[in-house]
Design a protein around this motif. Structure first.
Motif, mmCIF file in Angstrom:
data_model
loop_
_atom_site.group_PDB
_atom_site.id
_atom_site.type_symbol
_atom_site.label_atom_id
_atom_site.label_comp_id
_atom_site.label_asym_id
_atom_site.label_seq_id
_atom_site.Cartn_x
_atom_site.Cartn_y
_atom_site.Cartn_z
ATOM 1 N N THR A 1 0.834 -1.202 0.000
ATOM 2 C CA THR A 1 0.000 0.000 0.000
ATOM 3 C C THR A 1 0.868 1.251 0.000
ATOM 4 N N ARG A 2 1.945 1.219 0.742
ATOM 5 C CA ARG A 2 2.866 2.359 0.758
ATOM 6 C C ARG A 2 3.461 2.609 -0.621
ATOM 7 N N LYS A 3 3.802 1.513 -1.314
ATOM 8 C CA LYS A 3 4.350 1.644 -2.676
ATOM 9 C C LYS A 3 3.311 2.267 -3.608
ATOM 10 N N MET A 4 2.054 1.835 -3.472
ATOM 11 C CA MET A 4 0.990 2.402 -4.308
ATOM 12 C C MET A 4 0.796 3.885 -4.008
ATOM 13 N N GLU B 1 4.035 10.290 -7.078
ATOM 14 C CA GLU B 1 4.933 10.548 -8.208
ATOM 15 C C GLU B 1 4.150 10.950 -9.450
ATOM 16 N N ARG B 2 3.047 10.261 -9.707
ATOM 17 C CA ARG B 2 2.248 10.586 -10.890
ATOM 18 C C ARG B 2 1.562 11.939 -10.734
ATOM 19 N N LYS B 3 1.171 12.277 -9.523
ATOM 20 C CA LYS B 3 0.569 13.594 -9.271
ATOM 21 C C LYS B 3 1.594 14.691 -9.544
ATOM 22 N N ARG B 4 2.827 14.486 -9.109
ATOM 23 C CA ARG B 4 3.883 15.480 -9.364
ATOM 24 C C ARG B 4 4.177 15.608 -10.858
ATOM 25 N N LYS B 5 4.202 14.477 -11.549
ATOM 26 C CA LYS B 5 4.437 14.491 -12.990
ATOM 27 C C LYS B 5 3.313 15.257 -13.694
ATOM 28 N N PHE B 6 2.075 15.004 -13.299
ATOM 29 C CA PHE B 6 0.934 15.710 -13.871
ATOM 30 C C PHE B 6 1.009 17.204 -13.576
ATOM 31 N N ASP B 7 1.312 17.566 -12.340
ATOM 32 C CA ASP B 7 1.413 18.982 -11.977
ATOM 33 C C ASP B 7 2.528 19.679 -12.740
ATOM 34 N N ALA C 1 -0.524 12.238 -18.639
ATOM 35 C CA ALA C 1 -0.122 12.158 -17.238
ATOM 36 C C ALA C 1 -1.335 12.247 -16.324
ATOM 37 N N GLU C 2 -2.322 13.059 -16.705
ATOM 38 C CA GLU C 2 -3.538 13.175 -15.902
ATOM 39 C C GLU C 2 -4.315 11.867 -15.903
ATOM 40 N N ALA D 1 -6.128 7.227 -13.039
ATOM 41 C CA ALA D 1 -6.338 5.779 -13.088
ATOM 42 C C ALA D 1 -5.765 5.108 -11.842
ATOM 43 N N LEU D 2 -4.557 5.492 -11.442
ATOM 44 C CA LEU D 2 -3.957 4.899 -10.248
ATOM 45 C C LEU D 2 -4.698 5.326 -8.983
ATOM 46 N N ARG D 3 -5.117 6.571 -8.933
ATOM 47 C CA ARG D 3 -5.873 7.058 -7.782
ATOM 48 C C ARG D 3 -7.201 6.299 -7.648
ATOM 49 N N CYS D 4 -7.890 6.103 -8.752
ATOM 50 C CA CYS D 4 -9.154 5.353 -8.729
ATOM 51 C C CYS D 4 -8.918 3.886 -8.387
ATOM 52 N N GLU D 5 -7.788 3.332 -8.817
ATOM 53 C CA GLU D 5 -7.459 1.944 -8.472
ATOM 54 C C GLU D 5 -7.267 1.795 -6.961
ATOM 55 N N ILE D 6 -6.609 2.750 -6.343
ATOM 56 C CA ILE D 6 -6.428 2.709 -4.887
ATOM 57 C C ILE D 6 -7.784 2.798 -4.193
#
Length: 152
Positions: free
Chosen positions: A16-19, A25-31, A104-105, A110-115
């Motif tokens: 869970t920590r890795k997710m 990381e993906r949020k930073r890339k998107f921002d 990136a968004e 997608a990862l946020r919804c997967e969590i």
């Protein structure tokens, strides 16, 4: 790994920590792409405005009596070629950054919804499930990532 994610207690396992780290990381890339796209978009707007103002002052107003004279005056200045290439290149860069930002968004959401979808599997035990709001709140306050709802 982020310090705040590392310091999560035993109620959150390593997977869970890795997710959570990946979604940060993906949020930073998107921002990052969002910010760069915004800068290039405004630069394109300003450069285009000033280029058109320059063309109006140097070509259109002095030679407005004849299209042939305007075309000849435009072609005679080699700076016009460089300025038009620069402006079109900036527009192309803006479109490239827009597509990268959208990609990136999509990856981030997608990862946020997967969590969010897997939250029952990630916090299986009753105690973990009752305290998951602490993790959600930490992600919201520290990284502006909403794990409560799937909608943006």
């Amino acid at each position: 790994m982020e310090a705040t994610i590392k310091m999560l207690d035993e109620r959150t396992d390593q997977a869970t920590r890795k997710m959570l780290q990946k979604v940060v990381e993906r949020k930073r890339k998107f921002d990052n792409f969002k910010r760069r796209h915004l800068y290039v978009m405004w630069a394109t707007i300003f450069i285009t405005f000033f280029y058109l103002l320059y063309i109006n002052q140097t070509v259109i107003e002095p030679y407005s009596y004849s299209f042939a004279a305007m075309f000849s005056a435009y072609v005679n200045h080699s700076a016009n070629l460089y300025l038009i290439v620069f402006t079109v290149g900036l527009y192309g860069l803006m479109n490239l950054l827009r597509t990268k930002r959208e990609k990136a968004e999509k990856e981030y959401h997608a990862l946020r919804c997967e969590i969010i979808d897997k939250s029952k599997d990630l916090w299986k035990k009753e105690e973990e499930w009752k305290n998951r709001h602490l993790v959600y709140e930490m992600m919201k306050t520290n990284y502006d990532i909403n794990l409560y709802h799937e909608n943006k």
